[in-house]
Design an enzyme around this catalytic site. Structure first.
Site, mmCIF file in Angstrom:
data_model
loop_
_atom_site.group_PDB
_atom_site.id
_atom_site.type_symbol
_atom_site.label_atom_id
_atom_site.label_comp_id
_atom_site.label_asym_id
_atom_site.label_seq_id
_atom_site.Cartn_x
_atom_site.Cartn_y
_atom_site.Cartn_z
ATOM 1 N N CYS A 63 154.394 14.344 50.801
ATOM 2 C CA CYS A 63 154.783 15.577 50.103
ATOM 3 C C CYS A 63 153.628 16.312 49.449
ATOM 4 C CB CYS A 63 155.878 15.290 49.082
ATOM 5 S SG CYS A 63 155.379 14.259 47.675
ATOM 6 N N HIS A 101 157.565 13.337 43.623
ATOM 7 C CA HIS A 101 157.756 14.280 44.725
ATOM 8 C C HIS A 101 157.337 15.671 44.277
ATOM 9 C CE1 HIS A 101 159.263 16.018 48.367
ATOM 10 N NE2 HIS A 101 160.079 16.819 47.709
ATOM 11 N N ASP A 116 159.866 23.581 50.188
ATOM 12 C CA ASP A 116 159.564 22.149 50.262
ATOM 13 C C ASP A 116 159.574 21.714 51.721
ATOM 14 O OD1 ASP A 116 159.270 19.442 50.001
ATOM 15 O OD2 ASP A 116 161.200 19.092 49.017
#
Length: 265
Positions: A63, A101, A116
């Site tokens: 991420c 995250h 995202d």
């Protein structure tokens, strides 16, 4: 960004596009993977290093790498982008996880978006309006953002109902916090990104599908999900290099004597 045009070629969008097109192309072109932490290699968050790895070397990343690369690309497009740290809630069974995250808030053309491309087992295909609101369908997958006290929570349909994916406080996280979280995720002996293997990718055109190779549950499992079905099977670790290449476009890996994935080139 070192070379925005090369990035657009990497994601299969050489002519460019709006934020939704770039987000979808990135999410379906660059695989999620933890091969560096898995083999004891540190993860740099310098944009130049991320670009060299994910774009020039055609690797994937997790991420922090994925979304910082997207952030740089959106800024090339004129967006203002902020970073936020989220706690993953997906199938947590009540456990409180660290803020490990990374998600983005992008402002462009008078609108604000939650972006995202770095949630490996089910990233958004396109950005959502940042504020809580309506349900959104993306190639058969359902998403929404809700307000849960101090946090905004991304939810998706799992089985017969809505399930939490992650939650985050809508307060910007400075780079030093990202560096600290990235250090924990990529180096701490208790981090599953260090102890285990996960590689994931998704497609959206014609046959929406999520594919993942993961050993976090003990056995090495290859799984595939569509909006209507889910299946998985155990696979032998000897097949990892083959599967990395054929399913995720990741070449140049082998297994060492202990069965860990290492670079072969």
């Amino acid at each position: 960004m070192l070379d925005f045009d090369f990035y657009l070629q990497r994601i299969g969008l050489p002519g460019g596009g709006d934020i939704a097109a770039v987000h979808r192309a990135h999410a379906t072109s660059i695989p999620f993977e933890n091969l560096d932490p898995h083999q004891g290699v540190g993860v740099s968050l310098a944009v130049a290093d991320i670009e060299r790895k994910l774009v020039q070397r055609r690797r994937g990343g997790y991420c922090f790498e994925q979304n910082l690369l997207l952030k740089a690309a959106l800024e090339e497009m004129g967006a203002e982008v902020d970073t936020y740290l989220a706690r993953v809630r997906w199938r947590a069974n009540g456990a409180v996880r660290p803020r490990g995250h990374l998600v983005l808030r992008a402002r462009i053309d008078g609108q604000e978006w939650l972006a995202d491309v770095g949630f490996g087992l089910g990233s958004l295909l396109e950005p959502l309006p940042f504020e809580p609101g309506e349900e959104h369908e993306q190639s058969g997958w359902m998403f929404r953002v809700i307000d849960d006290g101090e946090e905004y929570v991304l939810q998706t349909i799992d089985g017969d109902g809505w399930a939490d994916v992650y939650g985050f406080q809508p307060r910007r996280s400075p780079m030093i916090d990202l560096e600290t979280s990235n250090w924990w995720v990529s180096t701490h002996p208790a981090s599953p990104f260090v102890t285990g293997l996960i590689v994931a990718g998704q497609s959206s055109e014609g046959d929406p599908r999520r594919t993942a190779l993961c050993d976090w549950g003990g056995s090495l499992v290859l799984s595939e999900r569509t909006p209507a079905s889910e299946g998985s099977s155990e696979v032998a670790r000897e097949r990892i290099p083959e599967l990395l290449s054929e399913r995720f476009g990741l070449d140049g890996f082998a297994l060492d004597a202990d069965g860990r994935v290492v670079a072969s080139l």
